[in-house]
Design a protein around this motif. Structure first.
Motif, short mmCIF file in Angstrom:
data_model
loop_
_atom_site.label_atom_id
_atom_site.label_comp_id
_atom_site.label_asym_id
_atom_site.label_seq_id
_atom_site.Cartn_x
_atom_site.Cartn_y
_atom_site.Cartn_z
N ARG A 32 0.83 -1.22 0.00
CA ARG A 32 0.00 0.00 0.00
C ARG A 32 0.86 1.26 0.00
N SER A 33 1.99 1.22 0.66
CA SER A 33 2.84 2.40 0.82
C SER A 33 4.10 2.36 -0.02
N TYR A 34 4.52 1.18 -0.42
CA TYR A 34 5.79 1.02 -1.14
C TYR A 34 5.58 0.23 -2.43
N PRO A 35 5.45 0.90 -3.56
CA PRO A 35 5.31 0.18 -4.83
C PRO A 35 6.49 -0.76 -5.10
N GLN A 36 7.65 -0.42 -4.53
CA GLN A 36 8.84 -1.25 -4.74
C GLN A 36 8.68 -2.63 -4.12
N ALA A 37 7.74 -2.76 -3.18
CA ALA A 37 7.54 -4.05 -2.53
C ALA A 37 6.94 -5.08 -3.47
N ALA A 38 6.35 -4.62 -4.58
CA ALA A 38 5.65 -5.54 -5.49
C ALA A 38 6.59 -6.58 -6.08
N GLU A 39 7.77 -6.14 -6.49
CA GLU A 39 8.72 -7.08 -7.10
C GLU A 39 9.11 -8.17 -6.12
N LEU A 40 9.42 -7.78 -4.89
CA LEU A 40 9.81 -8.77 -3.90
C LEU A 40 8.64 -9.67 -3.54
N PHE A 41 7.46 -9.08 -3.43
CA PHE A 41 6.28 -9.88 -3.10
C PHE A 41 6.00 -10.93 -4.18
N ASN A 42 6.14 -10.55 -5.44
CA ASN A 42 5.90 -11.49 -6.53
C ASN A 42 6.92 -12.62 -6.53
N LEU A 43 8.14 -12.31 -6.14
CA LEU A 43 9.17 -13.35 -6.06
C LEU A 43 8.88 -14.33 -4.93
N LEU A 44 8.30 -13.81 -3.84
CA LEU A 44 8.08 -14.63 -2.65
C LEU A 44 6.72 -15.29 -2.61
N ARG A 45 5.81 -14.85 -3.44
CA ARG A 45 4.41 -15.26 -3.30
C ARG A 45 4.23 -16.77 -3.21
N ARG A 46 4.90 -17.51 -4.06
CA ARG A 46 4.73 -18.98 -4.08
C ARG A 46 5.94 -19.71 -3.50
N GLU A 47 6.82 -18.96 -2.87
CA GLU A 47 8.02 -19.57 -2.32
C GLU A 47 7.83 -19.93 -0.85
N ASN A 48 8.08 -21.18 -0.50
CA ASN A 48 7.95 -21.64 0.88
C ASN A 48 9.21 -22.28 1.42
N ASP A 49 10.25 -22.30 0.63
CA ASP A 49 11.52 -22.85 1.07
C ASP A 49 12.31 -21.75 1.78
N CYS A 50 12.56 -21.94 3.06
CA CYS A 50 13.19 -20.89 3.86
C CYS A 50 14.58 -20.52 3.35
N SER A 51 15.34 -21.50 2.88
CA SER A 51 16.68 -21.21 2.38
C SER A 51 16.64 -20.32 1.15
N ALA A 87 17.97 -16.31 0.48
CA ALA A 87 18.72 -15.79 -0.66
C ALA A 87 18.01 -14.62 -1.32
N LEU A 88 16.69 -14.70 -1.47
CA LEU A 88 15.94 -13.62 -2.10
C LEU A 88 16.00 -12.34 -1.28
N LEU A 89 16.04 -12.48 0.05
CA LEU A 89 16.14 -11.31 0.92
C LEU A 89 17.57 -10.83 1.08
#
Length: 327
Positions: free
Chosen positions: A286-305, A309-311
């Motif tokens: 809602r406040s950070y449009p830049q968060a969209a790219e990271l959210f899309n990368l993480l949306r279906r990711e459930n492997d903590c390792s 790496a993504l973070l």
């Protein structure tokens, strides 16, 4: 003026309380509600829901913590509040605002706004049982399905012994749908002789200015707006002092996401930790449009390792060992 971080069940746990209070501007925060039914809860409940109690009842940034209870039995609530005081709770808060259906069906939260006499009995008994030096506060909505008894409920809380009242400026039925009826906060403050906090639909600095103008109160409790904009309290505190601070940029926020993730990794099982990160990240959109790219990368990711790496974070070996010990 005081700025408080709202208690939001399933969202603002000790991890998010820690991260948000590091940003600054928050005068105090509240635990997720601790549900009371028929017995005095053990210390282990507080270790889970209010671990700050065992660190001088403050977050790592030094922000004071209040313990919030939810229930309908005056004596049982009083006994639990008294026990929390022995554990170091500096303030006890009572929840009369939760709109969750499961909570309301079991006679907790906002449904009690239909019974002002019970509200008064609960607050009176908790106040009578608590040590005198421990303040008692309460949070309410404007009613269940209408606002007809809003002032009666507020008076019941104040006359029962609540030292402060937070008013979420909507009814239970209205949920979180805009608008928030800030003009009713003004009516509540006029009716009671204790400080009132406005709560609801403050997402930006301009929202806060309008809320203060309409409600007539300086005190504010921030919920989803602060989760979505972690420096909102800092901006408001500066504006109140006649100062201007630069809004937090995405680059400044990214390390906080990493710290949040490390703490989630330590506290939660690998099955649940990714969901908590995605939950917060989705609100930051809602406040950070830049968060969209990271959210899309993480949306279906459930492997903590892979999330590590993504973070771009390196999880210390001790965190992994602590997680294994908990599991």
């Amino acid at each position: 003026m005081q700025i408080a971080l709202a208690p939001m069940e399933g969202l603002v746990d000790e991890i998010l309380r820690d991260v948000l209070t590091r940003v600054g501007g928050i005068d105090w925060c509240v635990t997720e509600f601790i549900r009371v039914t028929e017995r005095v809860l053990p210390a282990s409940t507080y270790q889970k829901l209010a671990p700050e109690l065992f660190s001088a009842a403050r977050t790592a940034a030094g922000t004071p913590l209040r313990v919030q209870f939810l229930g309908s039995d005056p004596q049982c609530l009083a006994d639990n509040a008294a026990f929390a005081a022995t554990l170091g709770a500096p303030v006890v808060d009572l929840n009369f605002g939760c709109p969750a259906k499961t909570v309301n069906k079991s006679r907790g939260g906002a449904v009690l706004l239909k019974e002002p006499e019970l509200l008064h009995a609960i607050v009176r008994e908790v106040r009578r049982t608590l040590p005198g030096q421990i303040p008692l506060t309460a949070k309410m909505r404007l009613g269940f399905d209408n606002k007809d008894q809003a002032l009666e409920c507020a008076l019941a809380l104040a006359e029962g012994g609540a030292a402060q009242i937070v008013v979420h400026a909507r009814t239970k039925v209205e949920g979180y749908k805009p608008p928030a009826h800030w003009e009713w906060v003004a009516r509540v403050q006029e009716a009671v002789a204790v400080p009132v906090f406005a709560n609801g639909e403050v997402w930006t600095l301009d929202d806060w200015r309008r809320c203060r103008e309409v409600s007539g109160v300086d005190n504010i409790m921030l919920g989803r707006g602060l989760v979505a904009r972690p420096d909102l309290a800092r901006q408001i505190a500066a504006a109140r002092a006649g100062q201007i601070v630069s809004p937090m940029e995405w680059a400044e926020l990214r390390p906080l996401l990493g710290e949040f993730w490390l703490q989630a990794r330590r506290k939660m099982s690998p099955r649940y930790a990714p969901g908590r990160l995605k939950q917060w990240l989705a609100m930051l959109l809602r406040s950070y449009p830049q968060a969209a790219e990271l959210f899309n990368l993480l949306r279906r990711e459930n492997d903590c390792s892979r999330i590590d790496a993504l973070l771009g974070v390196e999880v210390p070996e001790r965190v992994l060992l602590e997680r294994l010990a908990v599991a």
